[in-house]
Design a protein around this motif. Structure first.
Motif: not given
Length: 323
Positions: A165-169, A146-151, A180-182, A175-176
């Motif tokens: 939605r990708r970030f939320e996933a 999911w982190y990769g899908l954010q990129v 993902a937050h970056q 949660p920390l």
């Protein structure tokens, strides 16, 4: 490619201060080991190192060490194609195709990227998405796909709703998760279709919504640096030198690396480098000196490449010497 990964350095001594030299690891021997194995097309060792670092310990840096290694696509794709059950190999192939895609696009402004480059870029990101979605389906608790899908989502311009939605996933699983937050912060930047207001609100909500002592305080510093980057000469310095920026940075520092619960886990050097640059630009010499002393010469490519893309260590040294 500005994917906000951690980078380390080699230390030496010069004029009583550590000599900063950027190198592609954070001091974690597993990073060096997995990169060497990837360069040698040694899938057995790559798999062994990755499997030994569970998702709960955030193996993002190890994955990027493999994904950023030239030629990985030549040997990982046959492994994926030969073994339909090779979930970890699919994850590696997905991450490699993200990095490989940005290699085709380059870091140039969109106006300077040819249509052919964009075609290759998008094709590689679509391939990455296919594998990452397969991994996410097979391993629903894993954060990395999911982190990769954010990129990939930002590169493919999937839109703010899908990106959120990708970030939320990702953060439902961790949660920390700093990466993902970056990535989410980049998504809500003005340059990616967001706004300064949305960017700062996200940074503060994430940083202060997390327990004290986490790494997420870095987001506040990144947001100020991002707005500084967006401004014309003169306006940028005036913004960073404003009293509200210095106050915001100090508040975030107290909630993050200055807090007694802060632990120097993976990525800590990038946190201190980011605050060092932000405090320096803000004219807070005391805050900057504190961060430079804490890094003790450990330079991370981000965020210093914003100042000197070809020599992050030189940017670090220049600002350290002025504090």
């Amino acid at each position: 490619m500005a994917l906000l990964r951690q980078w380390g350095l080699t230390l030496g001594k010069w004029a009583g201060k550590p000599v900063a030299r950027v190198q592609e690891d954070s001091g974690d021997p597993d990073v060096r080991r997995v990169r060497a194995a990837a360069a040698a097309a040694d899938w057995t060792t790559v798999r062994e190192v990755l499997e030994a670092r569970p998702e709960s310990d955030d193996r993002t840096e190890l994955l990027w060490a493999v994904g950023d290694t030239a030629g990985v696509e030549r040997w990982i794709v046959p492994i994926v194609e030969a073994d339909q059950d090779a979930t970890l190999a699919r994850l590696v192939a997905g991450i490699r195709h993200i990095s490989w895609g940005w290699e085709a696009r380059t870091g140039a402004r969109a106006s300077a990227v040819s249509s052919k480059q964009f075609e290759v870029f998008h094709a590689r990101l679509h391939t990455a998405e296919q594998w990452l979605y397969e991994v996410a389906e097979r391993e629903p608790r894993w954060t990395s796909p999911w982190y990769g899908l954010q990129v990939t989502g930002r590169g493919l311009e999937v839109g703010q709703t899908a990106a959120r939605r990708r970030f939320e996933a990702t953060v439902r699983r961790d949660p920390l998760h700093l990466g993902a937050h970056q990535q989410r912060l980049q998504q809500v930047c003005e340059k990616w279709g967001g706004s300064h207001e949305e960017m700062h609100a996200f940074a503060r909500d994430a940083a202060f919504g997390a327990p004290a002592g986490t790494q997420l305080g870095q987001l506040v510093a990144i947001a100020h640096i991002e707005q500084w980057l967006s401004l014309d000469a003169g306006q940028d310095a005036a913004y960073m030198r404003g009293p509200q920026v210095a106050a915001s940075l100090r508040e975030a520092a107290e909630h993050s690396f200055r807090h007694p619960d802060f632990v120097r886990r993976a990525g800590w050097a990038q946190i201190l480098n980011t605050f060092a640059m932000a405090f320096s630009l803000a004219g807070d010499r005391e805050g900057a000196r504190e961060c430079f002393r804490a890094t003790d010469g450990r330079v991370t490519e981000f965020p210093w490449y914003y100042i000197n893309g070809s020599d992050a260590a030189a940017a670090y040294r220049k600002h350290r010497s002025s504090t």
